[in-house]
Design a protein around this motif. Structure first.
Motif, mmCIF file in Angstrom:
data_model
loop_
_atom_site.group_PDB
_atom_site.id
_atom_site.type_symbol
_atom_site.label_atom_id
_atom_site.label_comp_id
_atom_site.label_asym_id
_atom_site.label_seq_id
_atom_site.Cartn_x
_atom_site.Cartn_y
_atom_site.Cartn_z
ATOM 1 N N GLU A 1 53.503 18.399 50.930
ATOM 2 C CA GLU A 1 54.449 19.513 50.835
ATOM 3 C C GLU A 1 55.629 19.171 49.931
ATOM 4 O O GLU A 1 56.101 20.015 49.151
ATOM 5 C CB GLU A 1 54.930 19.891 52.238
ATOM 6 C CG GLU A 1 53.812 20.433 53.113
ATOM 7 C CD GLU A 1 54.215 20.616 54.571
ATOM 8 O OE1 GLU A 1 53.395 21.113 55.354
ATOM 9 O OE2 GLU A 1 55.365 20.266 54.925
ATOM 10 N N ASN B 1 47.850 20.076 47.285
ATOM 11 C CA ASN B 1 47.422 20.587 48.586
ATOM 12 C C ASN B 1 46.707 19.485 49.358
ATOM 13 O O ASN B 1 46.376 18.431 48.802
ATOM 14 C CB ASN B 1 46.482 21.786 48.417
ATOM 15 C CG ASN B 1 47.186 23.000 47.847
ATOM 16 O OD1 ASN B 1 48.012 23.627 48.509
ATOM 17 N ND2 ASN B 1 46.870 23.338 46.601
ATOM 18 N N LEU C 1 48.182 28.288 44.537
ATOM 19 C CA LEU C 1 48.315 27.773 45.903
ATOM 20 C C LEU C 1 48.788 26.324 45.862
ATOM 21 O O LEU C 1 48.177 25.481 45.207
ATOM 22 C CB LEU C 1 46.973 27.858 46.638
ATOM 23 C CG LEU C 1 46.995 27.454 48.119
ATOM 24 C CD1 LEU C 1 47.778 28.489 48.932
ATOM 25 C CD2 LEU C 1 45.579 27.322 48.654
ATOM 26 N N LYS D 1 50.115 23.316 50.732
ATOM 27 C CA LYS D 1 49.454 23.772 51.949
ATOM 28 C C LYS D 1 48.394 22.771 52.405
ATOM 29 O O LYS D 1 47.813 22.045 51.599
ATOM 30 C CB LYS D 1 48.793 25.133 51.725
ATOM 31 C CG LYS D 1 49.744 26.211 51.212
ATOM 32 C CD LYS D 1 50.848 26.529 52.208
ATOM 33 C CE LYS D 1 51.795 27.591 51.694
ATOM 34 N NZ LYS D 1 52.858 27.925 52.684
ATOM 35 N N THR D 2 48.154 22.749 53.709
ATOM 36 C CA THR D 2 47.042 21.981 54.269
ATOM 37 C C THR D 2 46.001 22.974 54.764
ATOM 38 O O THR D 2 46.276 23.777 55.653
ATOM 39 C CB THR D 2 47.496 21.086 55.429
ATOM 40 O OG1 THR D 2 48.444 20.127 54.941
ATOM 41 C CG2 THR D 2 46.307 20.341 56.037
ATOM 42 N N ASP E 1 40.003 27.666 58.386
ATOM 43 C CA ASP E 1 40.752 28.618 57.564
ATOM 44 C C ASP E 1 39.830 29.436 56.660
ATOM 45 O O ASP E 1 38.786 28.937 56.213
ATOM 46 C CB ASP E 1 41.802 27.892 56.729
ATOM 47 C CG ASP E 1 42.877 27.246 57.595
ATOM 48 O OD1 ASP E 1 43.127 27.762 58.700
ATOM 49 O OD2 ASP E 1 43.459 26.221 57.171
ATOM 50 N N ILE F 1 51.200 33.702 50.834
ATOM 51 C CA ILE F 1 50.998 32.464 51.583
ATOM 52 C C ILE F 1 52.019 31.417 51.145
ATOM 53 O O ILE F 1 52.620 30.722 51.964
ATOM 54 C CB ILE F 1 49.566 31.935 51.401
ATOM 55 C CG1 ILE F 1 48.563 32.883 52.066
ATOM 56 C CG2 ILE F 1 49.422 30.530 51.980
ATOM 57 C CD1 ILE F 1 47.109 32.544 51.780
ATOM 58 N N ASN F 2 52.234 31.326 49.839
ATOM 59 C CA ASN F 2 53.211 30.358 49.325
ATOM 60 C C ASN F 2 54.622 30.656 49.820
ATOM 61 O O ASN F 2 55.427 29.734 50.003
ATOM 62 C CB ASN F 2 53.193 30.344 47.800
ATOM 63 C CG ASN F 2 52.021 29.565 47.242
ATOM 64 O OD1 ASN F 2 51.406 28.748 47.921
ATOM 65 N ND2 ASN F 2 51.695 29.826 45.982
ATOM 66 N N ASP G 1 55.398 30.135 55.939
ATOM 67 C CA ASP G 1 55.202 28.823 56.552
ATOM 68 C C ASP G 1 53.750 28.579 56.934
ATOM 69 O O ASP G 1 53.430 27.537 57.526
ATOM 70 C CB ASP G 1 56.075 28.687 57.810
ATOM 71 C CG ASP G 1 57.558 28.637 57.483
ATOM 72 O OD1 ASP G 1 57.892 28.219 56.354
ATOM 73 O OD2 ASP G 1 58.370 29.019 58.350
ATOM 74 N N TYR H 1 50.071 27.394 57.072
ATOM 75 C CA TYR H 1 49.372 26.191 56.621
ATOM 76 C C TYR H 1 50.325 25.055 56.249
ATOM 77 O O TYR H 1 50.029 24.252 55.366
ATOM 78 C CB TYR H 1 48.437 26.491 55.440
ATOM 79 C CG TYR H 1 47.477 27.627 55.671
ATOM 80 C CD1 TYR H 1 46.862 27.808 56.910
ATOM 81 C CD2 TYR H 1 47.177 28.527 54.657
ATOM 82 C CE1 TYR H 1 45.976 28.856 57.128
ATOM 83 C CE2 TYR H 1 46.282 29.576 54.864
ATOM 84 C CZ TYR H 1 45.690 29.739 56.107
ATOM 85 O OH TYR H 1 44.813 30.776 56.314
ATOM 86 N N THR H 2 51.489 25.009 56.927
ATOM 87 C CA THR H 2 52.444 23.929 56.686
ATOM 88 C C THR H 2 52.830 23.270 58.002
ATOM 89 O O THR H 2 52.559 23.784 59.084
ATOM 90 C CB THR H 2 53.719 24.438 55.995
ATOM 91 O OG1 THR H 2 54.402 25.342 56.878
ATOM 92 C CG2 THR H 2 53.411 25.129 54.682
#
Length: 291
Positions: A162, A176, A237, A240-241, A247, A261-262, A265, A267-268
């Motif tokens: 991140e 990512n 993207l 993110k994880t 997912d 998404i960016n 929050d 996927y963080t």
């Protein structure tokens, strides 16, 4: 400069790293693979005929610098870095684990990821839409008793991912991570070798069961998830994880939602605050408590 995409993969002698090396090389990408076990790496690269293999311990900065120098002799740019090197390392309760082995787990899983990024980023060019894919793992988002070194290192890889996503954005580099889930690879032999006396009985039994009945995550699914993160479809993207098995990364809806998404929050790794508990009695109780 080759028109082919140039990909560097660490931890390429076995497991997911080996699967990615074979798959991406078969697709015609130029793959530069490294691992500590030279003999196993030679098998994966077919003696350097399908990919360039080089022995390298990612926790040793001099070896990383030497590997990167060898890559730079063969290509002027790297498009994708995939950090697969890692393992469970020290297994057992905090009182049982060997202190040096515990620290070495972080040196390989976390410090090794940092070193590869540090020394390969200068070869990444923004016009080639470069990306970095790191590997998270069990314990990154939930406690993983008896695997504290692994859990801590993988949590740190998420936060490193991140942080680097923000830091490297001006250079056009996306960063990512992938959470692969339980994939049937030799890493789990470490659990069996440690035995139930060092591993929580439930985790030990669960490992045995999944290795026996094949109910883990298919390795091809993880490879496809990495392909997605490398692709133009995932362009934009970053930070993110992505869980390979949970997912919806294969859907057009996710690709279309990347800007949102960016900005979220999702996927963080985040601390849960009271404001994240809407209509929860606990929130009401604590918000009205005397300061």
């Amino acid at each position: 400069m080759s028109d082919h995409r140039q990909v560097v993969i660490t931890g390429a002698s076995s497991g997911i790293g080996a699967a990615l090396t074979r798959a991406l090389a078969q697709e015609g990408l130029d793959v530069y693979a490294c691992a500590r076990r030279a003999e196993r790496l030679n098998e994966v690269t077919e003696n350097n005929s399908v990919a360039f293999g080089y022995r390298c311990d990612v926790s040793d900065e001099e070896q990383v610098e030497e590997f990167v120098a060898r890559v730079a002799e063969r290509t002027s740019t790297v498009d994708v870095l995939i950090n697969c090197a890692g393992g469970f390392g020290a297994i057992g309760s905090v009182m049982q684990t060997d202190s040096r082995q515990w620290l070495h787990t972080l040196e390989v899983n976390l410090y090794g990821t940092y070193l590869m990024v540090k020394h390969l980023v200068p070869l990444m060019r923004s016009e080639r839409s470069p990306s970095i894919v790191n590997f998270s793992g069990g314990g990154a988002f939930n406690p993983l008793p008896h695997y504290s070194a692994y859990a801590v290192s993988k949590s740190a890889v998420v936060r490193l991912t991140e942080t680097l996503a923000v830091e490297l954005a001006p250079m056009g580099i996306r960063v990512n991570a992938v959470a692969p889930g339980f994939v049937d690879t030799e890493i789990h032999l470490q659990t069996l070798a440690a035995g139930p006396e060092k591993v929580a009985d439930r985790a030990y039994q669960e490992t045995q069961r999944k290795l026996t009945d094949g109910s883990g995550v298919p390795i091809d699914l993880v490879v496809d998830c990495v392909r997605f993160l490398m692709s133009e479809e995932a362009k934009g993207l970053s930070g993110k994880t992505i869980s390979a098995s949970f997912d919806p990364w294969r859907t057009a809806e996710l690709a279309a939602s990347i800007p949102r998404i960016n900005d979220s929050d999702l996927y963080t790794m985040q601390r849960i605050n009271l404001v994240h508990l809407p209509q929860d009695p606990l929130r009401a109780d604590l918000e009205t408590a005397p300061k």
